[in-house]
Write a protein that holds these residues in place. Structure first.
Motif, PDB file in Angstrom:
ATOM      1  N   UNK A 488     -14.309  -2.787  -4.148  1.00 23.83           N
ATOM      2  CA  UNK A 488     -14.999  -1.613  -3.613  1.00 23.83           C
ATOM      3  C   UNK A 488     -13.995  -0.617  -3.070  1.00 23.83           C
ATOM      4  N   UNK A 489     -14.428   0.632  -2.808  1.00 23.58           N
ATOM      5  CA  UNK A 489     -13.542   1.600  -2.149  1.00 23.58           C
ATOM      6  C   UNK A 489     -13.034   1.042  -0.807  1.00 23.58           C
ATOM      7  N   UNK A 490     -11.852   1.507  -0.419  1.00 18.90           N
ATOM      8  CA  UNK A 490     -11.214   0.954   0.775  1.00 18.90           C
ATOM      9  C   UNK A 490     -12.057   1.174   2.028  1.00 18.90           C
ATOM     10  N   UNK A 491     -12.742   2.311   2.114  1.00 22.91           N
ATOM     11  CA  UNK A 491     -13.619   2.541   3.272  1.00 22.91           C
ATOM     12  C   UNK A 491     -14.664   1.429   3.378  1.00 22.91           C
ATOM     13  N   UNK A 492     -15.229   1.022   2.239  1.00 21.74           N
ATOM     14  CA  UNK A 492     -16.231  -0.040   2.253  1.00 21.74           C
ATOM     15  C   UNK A 492     -15.597  -1.374   2.655  1.00 21.74           C
ATOM     16  N   UNK A 493     -14.418  -1.634   2.118  1.00 20.35           N
ATOM     17  CA  UNK A 493     -13.733  -2.890   2.426  1.00 20.35           C
ATOM     18  C   UNK A 493     -13.461  -3.007   3.923  1.00 20.35           C
ATOM     19  N   UNK A 494     -12.900  -1.964   4.504  1.00 26.86           N
ATOM     20  CA  UNK A 494     -12.504  -2.026   5.918  1.00 26.86           C
ATOM     21  C   UNK A 494     -13.695  -1.953   6.866  1.00 26.86           C
ATOM     22  N   UNK A 495     -14.872  -1.654   6.353  1.00 26.35           N
ATOM     23  CA  UNK A 495     -16.048  -1.662   7.226  1.00 26.35           C
ATOM     24  C   UNK A 495     -16.446  -3.073   7.632  1.00 26.35           C
ATOM     25  N   UNK A 496     -15.921  -4.069   6.928  1.00 24.08           N
ATOM     26  CA  UNK A 496     -16.178  -5.471   7.284  1.00 24.08           C
ATOM     27  C   UNK A 496     -15.464  -5.779   8.594  1.00 24.08           C
ATOM     28  N   UNK A 497     -16.187  -6.205   9.627  1.00 17.30           N
ATOM     29  CA  UNK A 497     -15.562  -6.421  10.952  1.00 17.30           C
ATOM     30  C   UNK A 497     -14.540  -7.549  10.978  1.00 17.30           C
ATOM     31  N   UNK A 498     -14.407  -8.330   9.888  1.00 16.52           N
ATOM     32  CA  UNK A 498     -13.390  -9.372   9.890  1.00 16.52           C
ATOM     33  C   UNK A 498     -11.992  -8.770   9.926  1.00 16.52           C
ATOM     34  N   UNK A 508       2.961   5.572   4.669  1.00 16.61           N
ATOM     35  CA  UNK A 508       2.006   6.674   4.503  1.00 16.61           C
ATOM     36  C   UNK A 508       2.724   7.997   4.239  1.00 16.61           C
ATOM     37  N   UNK A 509       2.129   8.801   3.399  1.00 13.28           N
ATOM     38  CA  UNK A 509       2.687  10.118   3.107  1.00 13.28           C
ATOM     39  C   UNK A 509       2.391  11.057   4.271  1.00 13.28           C
ATOM     40  N   UNK A 510       3.193  12.142   4.425  1.00 13.06           N
ATOM     41  CA  UNK A 510       2.938  13.084   5.534  1.00 13.06           C
ATOM     42  C   UNK A 510       1.530  13.665   5.509  1.00 13.06           C
ATOM     43  N   UNK A 511       0.962  13.817   4.334  1.00 12.03           N
ATOM     44  CA  UNK A 511      -0.404  14.306   4.199  1.00 12.03           C
ATOM     45  C   UNK A 511      -1.123  13.445   3.171  1.00 12.03           C
ATOM     46  N   UNK A 512      -2.428  13.192   3.360  1.00 15.72           N
ATOM     47  CA  UNK A 512      -3.169  12.436   2.340  1.00 15.72           C
ATOM     48  C   UNK A 512      -3.115  13.161   0.993  1.00 15.72           C
ATOM     49  N   UNK A 513      -3.005  12.398  -0.070  1.00 19.46           N
ATOM     50  CA  UNK A 513      -2.964  12.963  -1.427  1.00 19.46           C
ATOM     51  C   UNK A 513      -4.283  12.628  -2.118  1.00 19.46           C
ATOM     52  N   UNK A 514      -5.182  13.610  -2.243  1.00 21.00           N
ATOM     53  CA  UNK A 514      -6.494  13.318  -2.836  1.00 21.00           C
ATOM     54  C   UNK A 514      -6.409  12.790  -4.250  1.00 21.00           C
ATOM     55  N   UNK A 515      -5.324  13.133  -4.962  1.00 24.53           N
ATOM     56  CA  UNK A 515      -5.226  12.715  -6.339  1.00 24.53           C
ATOM     57  C   UNK A 515      -4.720  11.315  -6.545  1.00 24.53           C
ATOM     58  N   UNK A 521      -4.233   4.924   5.302  1.00 27.93           N
ATOM     59  CA  UNK A 521      -4.099   5.180   6.718  1.00 27.93           C
ATOM     60  C   UNK A 521      -5.354   5.841   7.280  1.00 27.93           C
ATOM     61  N   UNK A 522      -5.869   6.841   6.587  1.00 28.36           N
ATOM     62  CA  UNK A 522      -7.086   7.507   7.062  1.00 28.36           C
ATOM     63  C   UNK A 522      -8.250   6.531   7.127  1.00 28.36           C
ATOM     64  N   UNK A 523      -8.379   5.685   6.107  1.00 33.33           N
ATOM     65  CA  UNK A 523      -9.464   4.708   6.104  1.00 33.33           C
ATOM     66  C   UNK A 523      -9.338   3.753   7.281  1.00 33.33           C
ATOM     67  N   UNK A 532      -1.786  -1.414  11.892  1.00 29.00           N
ATOM     68  CA  UNK A 532      -1.395  -0.972  10.547  1.00 29.00           C
ATOM     69  C   UNK A 532       0.099  -1.234  10.410  1.00 29.00           C
ATOM     70  N   UNK A 533       0.493  -1.864   9.287  1.00 30.36           N
ATOM     71  CA  UNK A 533       1.902  -2.217   9.071  1.00 30.36           C
ATOM     72  C   UNK A 533       2.367  -1.680   7.720  1.00 30.36           C
ATOM     73  N   UNK A 534       3.623  -1.329   7.645  1.00 29.03           N
ATOM     74  CA  UNK A 534       4.263  -0.983   6.372  1.00 29.03           C
ATOM     75  C   UNK A 534       5.761  -1.193   6.491  1.00 29.03           C
ATOM     76  N   UNK A 535       6.430  -1.155   5.381  1.00 27.03           N
ATOM     77  CA  UNK A 535       7.872  -1.362   5.350  1.00 27.03           C
ATOM     78  C   UNK A 535       8.475  -0.330   4.386  1.00 27.03           C
ATOM     79  N   UNK A 536       9.573   0.291   4.767  1.00 31.05           N
ATOM     80  CA  UNK A 536      10.137   1.342   3.899  1.00 31.05           C
ATOM     81  C   UNK A 536      10.766   0.812   2.618  1.00 31.05           C
TER      82      UNK A 536
END
Length: 600
Positions: A488-498, A508-515, A521-523, A532-536
């Motif tokens: 499912x879309x990430x918004x739907x996935x993260x809506x699960x309280x688990x 994350x990019x400096x600005x969301x890329x719609x394409x 990150x926004x989700x 939220x974690x990431x590694x360069x």
């Protein structure tokens, strides 16, 4: 039978000039005393917050009857009028010849009375005049060096004075009254006379005092023997978080250098005048100290403070001070924890005009139980100077924390456009020529400025944070755990309280890329995900293994502290460059808060 008029409840003040008919007074003196009596009454009532002209008054030749409207609180009169009368009589007598000077006996009662064409009548009125004539009151005033004797009825003492420590009930003593057909008791006070001393400690407990010289606002009005009692008690206390208690009592208005003992802190604060609330900071500190130490020692300090507050007529101001602190400070009645931890939040925003510059501000927590702290200075700085300016802020914080055994975190509140900043690699003490990595001394985390600003995201944020605190394990960090919304879309996935965490495969990019598909990150921010974690540079498998190592099981986990420990054990780029956005909704700040220049 005459028609009865309606009853009116009044506070009754009856006044008598002692020794008015003394033969040494000539008629001119008597007239001067009579005029002076009303001069004194009007001044004392005004200083007590009561308009004398709003009262009903009758002249009694050598005295006066004053009927105070029912809407004037009796507690106000009992608290203020005695001392205001003393002050007014002293001012009057200071400018008069001996024959025109006088002392006053003042009776205070209350009750229902009626008015007829001749004046006022009622049993309450009769009782007020009877207690004023009590023989012991007359003798006590004659033998006293004071100028006023106050006699109050049983009703006024038991229902008003005894219920309010600010009216100094311990300064009254019960006396018998037998005048004409009235037989009963009243309560006598000689305002301005010394209060009963506080029971001193055992002689063996009192150390010789060599540092009781008057040094400031409080010391100048408290007798040295009572300071000696306080000194002996404070020197016996061990107060691990002394500077924290001083800050809790005084706020940011007074600098807090390191002090060796509670007595030393008291003496230091005695050099500062009371603030706008009228409470000397030395007494405010003792109030906080008493709550912290508790037990018999705390009770002794509280009793000492309340006695001095009554002496200085500060009980109402002290009560307002306590109420304000309790209303604005959740930690007012909470002890300092055994392992205190504080936070320094540093906010960096891009300049709205020049992309090469940023706006830097900070919030430094000095008391581990009080949040939010005052906002520090705000300044513009070049992007290439950020690390050095942050170094200055951190060193200033260390100077403020120097007297406390506390651990600390440095949090960087950043907008999405600046999440790329390598704050986890920044260092401090550049001036030394051998700068020290921040991660050696602090837990380093990032916070989301966008989420801090968007209050409509906060409810979900609180819910997920509470779930994270209950249990944080790798299988609750997406995408490592099972999910019923896998495709499912990430918004739907993260809506699960688990889910309480999200690992991004790329920074994350400096600005969301719609394409480029769903923005992780926004989700996460909208779903309330606090971690939220990431590694360069790490690949997906390396990142997965690292997260599994940091979160091996379930339960409560302080991930920033865990990461710091892991860095100290395995100082390699894989561990050191892991970026954590660890967002605590319980610790938000007021972004438009005015600055406190004295923070630094």
């Amino acid at each position: 039978m005459p028609q009865l008029s309606p009853t009116e409840h009044r506070t009754i003040v009856v006044v008598d000039v002692a020794d008015f008919t003394n033969p040494s007074r000539i008629v001119h003196d008597l007239m001067t005393v009579q005029e002076g009596l009303y001069e004194v009454l009007k001044a004392a009532f005004a200083d007590s917050g009561v308009d004398f002209d709003s009262c009903t008054s009758e002249d009694r030749g050598d005295g006066a009857l004053v009927l105070v409207p029912a809407e004037v609180p009796k507690s106000q009169l009992a608290d203020l009028l005695p001392d205001r009368l003393v002050a007014a009589v002293r001012r009057y007598n200071a400018n008069r010849i001996p024959a025109a000077r006088f002392k006053l006996r003042v009776g205070l009662h209350a009750g229902d009375i009626r008015r007829n064409e001749k004046g006022w009548v009622g049993h309450a009125l009769n009782q007020a005049f009877r207690i004023l004539e009590a023989e012991q009151a007359k003798v006590a005033l004659t033998q006293s060096s004071g100028t006023v004797a106050v006699v109050v009825s049983d009703y006024i003492y038991n229902e008003v004075i005894k219920q309010d420590p600010g009216t100094a009930p311990e300064t009254y003593r019960q006396i018998p009254v037998s005048v004409k057909k009235f037989a009963g008791t009243a309560w006598l006070r000689l305002p301005g006379e010394p209060l009963p001393p506080m029971p001193p400690p055992l002689p063996s407990e009192v150390e010789p005092a060599t540092d009781l010289e008057p040094v400031g606002d409080v010391h100048g009005v408290i007798p040295s023997e009572e300071l000696s009692v306080l000194r002996s008690r404070l020197l016996r206390l061990e107060v691990p978080q002394l500077e924290t208690l001083v800050r809790r009592a005084t706020g940011s208005a007074i600098p807090v250098p390191r002090r060796s003992s509670a007595w030393d802190a008291f003496r230091y604060l005695s050099d500062f005048n009371a603030g706008l609330d009228g409470v000397p900071p030395a007494l405010a500190f003792l109030r906080v100290l008493a709550r912290e130490v508790g037990g018999t020692a705390g009770d002794d300090i509280t009793a000492w403070v309340e006695q001095q507050a009554r002496r200085l007529r500060l009980i109402p101001a002290l009560e307002r001070h306590d109420a304000n602190h309790e209303a604005n400070d959740d930690a007012a009645d909470t002890s300092v924890p055994e392992d205190p931890h504080v936070h320094l939040m540093i906010m960096i925003e891009p300049d709205a005009i020049d992309p090469r510059r940023c706006v830097l501000s900070y919030w430094r927590q000095d008391d581990p139980l009080i949040w939010p702290p005052a906002r520090g200075e705000v300044g513009e700085v070049g992007v290439d100077e950020l690390e050095y300016r942050v170094d200055e802020v951190i060193l200033a914080a260390e100077e403020a924390w120097a007297g406390q055994a506390i651990s600390a975190s440095v949090e960087f509140l950043l907008p999405r456009t600046l999440l790329y900043l390598p704050v986890h690699r920044w260092r401090k003490e550049h001036h030394s020529g051998d700068p020290r990595p921040l991660y050696l001394d602090y837990e380093i985390t990032r916070r989301s400025l966008e989420r801090m600003r968007r209050k409509h995201w906060h409810r979900q944020w609180h819910l997920r944070w509470d779930l994270l605190l209950r249990s944080l394990s790798a299988d609750r960090v997406h995408p490592f755990g099972p999910s019923r919304y896998r495709n499912s879309p990430l918004d739907d996935v993260l809506s699960d309280p688990r889910w309480v965490g999200l690992v991004m495969v790329e920074p994350p990019t400096p600005q969301p890329d719609p394409g480029s598909g769903p923005d992780g990150l926004t989700a996460a921010l909208r779903a309330g995900i606090p971690l939220v974690l990431w590694h360069p540079a790490a690949g997906p498998e390396e990142l997965r293994d690292l997260i599994m190592e940091l979160l091996p099981g379930s339960g409560q986990v302080d991930l920033p502290a865990q990461l710091k420990n892991e860095i100290l054990k395995n100082d390699n780029s894989l561990v050191r460059d892991l970026v954590i956005l660890w967002d605590d909704p319980k610790r938000v700040i007021v972004l438009d808060q005015p600055t406190i220049a004295s923070q630094r």
